[in-house]
Design an enzyme around this catalytic site. Structure first.
Site, short mmCIF file in Angstrom:
data_model
loop_
_atom_site.label_atom_id
_atom_site.label_comp_id
_atom_site.label_asym_id
_atom_site.label_seq_id
_atom_site.Cartn_x
_atom_site.Cartn_y
_atom_site.Cartn_z
N GLY A 24 0.81 -1.22 0.00
CA GLY A 24 0.00 0.00 0.00
C GLY A 24 0.84 1.25 0.00
N SER A 79 1.27 3.31 -2.72
CA SER A 79 0.94 4.27 -3.79
C SER A 79 0.50 5.61 -3.23
CB SER A 79 -0.16 3.69 -4.69
OG SER A 79 -1.20 3.13 -3.91
N ARG A 80 -0.03 5.60 -2.00
CA ARG A 80 -0.57 6.84 -1.44
C ARG A 80 -0.29 6.88 0.07
NH1 ARG A 80 -6.03 6.59 -1.38
NH2 ARG A 80 -6.19 4.41 -2.01
N ASN A 124 1.83 -2.24 5.47
CA ASN A 124 1.14 -0.95 5.65
C ASN A 124 -0.26 -0.94 5.06
OD1 ASN A 124 0.97 2.16 5.80
ND2 ASN A 124 0.73 1.68 3.61
N SER A 179 -2.66 0.79 14.43
CA SER A 179 -3.43 2.03 14.63
C SER A 179 -3.72 2.19 16.12
CB SER A 179 -4.76 1.92 13.88
OG SER A 179 -5.63 2.96 14.26
N TYR A 187 -12.96 -2.45 12.02
CA TYR A 187 -11.61 -1.88 11.86
C TYR A 187 -10.81 -2.08 13.16
CZ TYR A 187 -7.96 1.58 10.72
OH TYR A 187 -6.76 2.22 10.47
N LYS A 245 -7.27 -4.23 13.71
CA LYS A 245 -6.02 -3.62 14.16
C LYS A 245 -5.56 -4.21 15.50
CE LYS A 245 -5.21 -0.98 10.66
NZ LYS A 245 -4.01 -1.12 9.82
N ILE A 275 -3.70 10.68 11.18
CA ILE A 275 -2.71 11.05 10.16
C ILE A 275 -3.47 11.58 8.93
CG2 ILE A 275 -0.75 10.23 8.78
CD1 ILE A 275 -0.29 9.84 11.82
P1 NAP Z 1 -4.80 5.44 2.31
O1 NAP Z 1 -4.37 6.84 2.13
O2 NAP Z 1 -6.23 5.07 2.09
O3 NAP Z 1 -3.85 4.51 1.39
C1 NAP Z 1 -4.06 3.12 1.42
C2 NAP Z 1 -2.98 2.43 0.62
O4 NAP Z 1 -3.18 1.01 0.76
C3 NAP Z 1 -3.03 2.73 -0.86
O5 NAP Z 1 -1.71 2.69 -1.35
C4 NAP Z 1 -3.87 1.57 -1.41
O6 NAP Z 1 -3.60 1.29 -2.79
C5 NAP Z 1 -3.38 0.45 -0.54
N1 NAP Z 1 -4.31 -0.68 -0.42
C6 NAP Z 1 -5.60 -0.65 0.00
N2 NAP Z 1 -6.11 -1.89 -0.03
C7 NAP Z 1 -5.14 -2.71 -0.49
C8 NAP Z 1 -5.07 -4.10 -0.77
N3 NAP Z 1 -6.12 -4.91 -0.57
N4 NAP Z 1 -3.90 -4.58 -1.25
C9 NAP Z 1 -2.83 -3.78 -1.45
N5 NAP Z 1 -2.85 -2.47 -1.21
C10 NAP Z 1 -3.99 -1.94 -0.73
O7 NAP Z 1 -4.48 4.92 3.79
P2 NAP Z 1 -3.42 5.47 4.88
O8 NAP Z 1 -4.11 6.45 5.73
O9 NAP Z 1 -2.14 5.80 4.21
O10 NAP Z 1 -3.27 4.14 5.76
C11 NAP Z 1 -2.16 3.27 5.64
C12 NAP Z 1 -2.18 2.31 6.84
O11 NAP Z 1 -2.12 3.06 8.04
C13 NAP Z 1 -3.46 1.48 6.93
O12 NAP Z 1 -3.15 0.19 7.40
C14 NAP Z 1 -4.29 2.23 7.96
O13 NAP Z 1 -5.21 1.39 8.61
C15 NAP Z 1 -3.19 2.70 8.88
N6 NAP Z 1 -3.55 3.86 9.71
C16 NAP Z 1 -3.94 5.06 9.14
C17 NAP Z 1 -4.25 6.13 9.97
C18 NAP Z 1 -4.69 7.46 9.44
O14 NAP Z 1 -5.10 8.32 10.27
N7 NAP Z 1 -4.60 7.72 8.14
C19 NAP Z 1 -4.17 5.98 11.36
C20 NAP Z 1 -3.77 4.77 11.89
C21 NAP Z 1 -3.46 3.72 11.06
P3 NAP Z 1 -4.41 2.05 -3.99
O15 NAP Z 1 -3.79 3.43 -4.09
O16 NAP Z 1 -4.12 1.23 -5.20
O17 NAP Z 1 -5.84 2.09 -3.62
#
Ligand code: NAP
Length: 265
Positions: free
Chosen positions: A9, A11-12, A93, A156, A169, A173, A202
């Site tokens: 994950g 890409s973003r 991730n 998380s 969710y 986690k 985040i």
């Molecule tokens: P995000 O911006 O939604 O990005 C998600 C990334 O995961 C994208 O690169 C997406 O690819 C990829 N992805 C989603 N489903 C996938 C799958 N089945 N197989 C492979 N890749 C997949 O999310 P984020 O906020 O960066 O979160 C990243 C991690 O941190 C997650 O595990 C999330 O639960 C955790 N987290 C986030 C926060 C927060 O506040 N943002 C807080 C705590 C924990 P595509 O671009 O191709 O869709």
């Protein structure tokens, strides 16, 4: 020879932030993504530019794979092995939030299955596969300060915070917390350190829809450090682990949450 990492994950969001930080440190990278090829290409370009600013020469490749799919996981690992050889670091991730936030009493089986498959089962089975390969591979010398191999899980604050409108969710986690402990206990004898990073709030696409809600909570003092976290904040913790700054630790949890986890009185 550069050390090598697979980031799921990437890409973003947080995954891209981690890729950029490792690129600056001179790592060769596999950038996994699910659907968004254009975003993955942007990550690659940004990583190559970041490495160049540090006079590093790195290889970055992307690979589409749904980590919830057994076939895709196998193809992803085969691609990594064929392109960069053995991995020094796996960052689990990739993760998803529920498509709809539903009250615990209304939450659907479909959403539960989706969250568990992507956030828990996928990382478990991918780690199992990569760990076997790490154990089998000889330890290569590296030029970027990394010694032992490592596996990182991005969990998380939801691992221990009950949000009744996204229980699926939270459960996924919380499970990642136990994955970390299990693999840390099992892999220590092979010199593989296993870590859990618990991000707080985040700023990424995942939290975009709830930005106003969290703006208000942060302003109101939800976190001692009163700002949103960034992907770079999480990436710094990954960099510390990847650079072997925690050599006598494993199964450790790093909170990257502005102090959210503390109880205060
Ligand atoms: P995000 O911006 O939604 O990005 C998600 C990334 O995961 C994208 O690169 C997406 O690819 C990829 N992805 C989603 N489903 C996938 C799958 N089945 N197989 C492979 N890749 C997949 O999310 P984020 O906020 O960066 O979160 C990243 C991690 O941190 C997650 O595990 C999330 O639960 C955790 N987290 C986030 C926060 C927060 O506040 N943002 C807080 C705590 C924990 P595509 O671009 O191709 O869709």
């Amino acid at each position: 020879m550069n050390p090598t990492a697979l980031i799921t994950g990437a890409s973003r969001g947080i995954g891209r932030g981690i890729a950029l930080e490792l690129a600056r440190l001179g790592w060769d990278l596999i950038v996994n993504y699910a659907r968004n090829a254009a975003a993955a290409a942007e990550t690659i370009e940004a990583c190559l530019n970041a490495a160049q600013t540090q006079s590093r020469n790195i290889q970055v490749r992307s690979f589409q794979a749904d980590i919830a799919s057994a076939d895709d996981r196998e193809k992803l690992v085969a691609f990594a092995e064929n392109s960069v050889g053995s991995l020094d670091l796996l960052v689990n991730n990739a993760g998803v939030a529920p498509l709809v936030r539903s009250d615990l009493l209304e939450a659907t089986e479909e959403s539960f299955d989706r969250l568990i498959a992507t956030n828990l089962k996928g990382p478990f089975l991918l780690t199992q596969r990569v760990a076997r390969a790490m154990i089998a591979a000889p330890q290569p010398p590296s030029t970027s300060g990394s010694r032992g191999r490592k596996i990182i899980f991005i969990s998380s604050v939801s691992a221990y915070t009950a949000s009744v409108n996204r229980g699926d969710y939270c459960i996924s986690k919380a499970g990642v917390g136990m994955l970390t402990q299990l693999f840390a206990a099992r892999l220590a004898e092979h010199g593989i350190g296993v870590f859990e990073i618990r991000p707080g709030i985040i700023a990424t696409d995942m939290t975009h829809a709830v930005q106003a809600k969290y703006d208000a909570l942060i302003q109101g003092g939800l976190t001692p450090i009163r700002r949103w976290g960034t992907p770079e904040d999480v990436a710094k913790a990954v960099a510390a682990i990847a650079s072997d700054l925690l050599p006598f630790s494993t199964g450790e949890v790093l909170n990257v949450d502005g102090g959210f986890h503390m109880r205060t009185l």
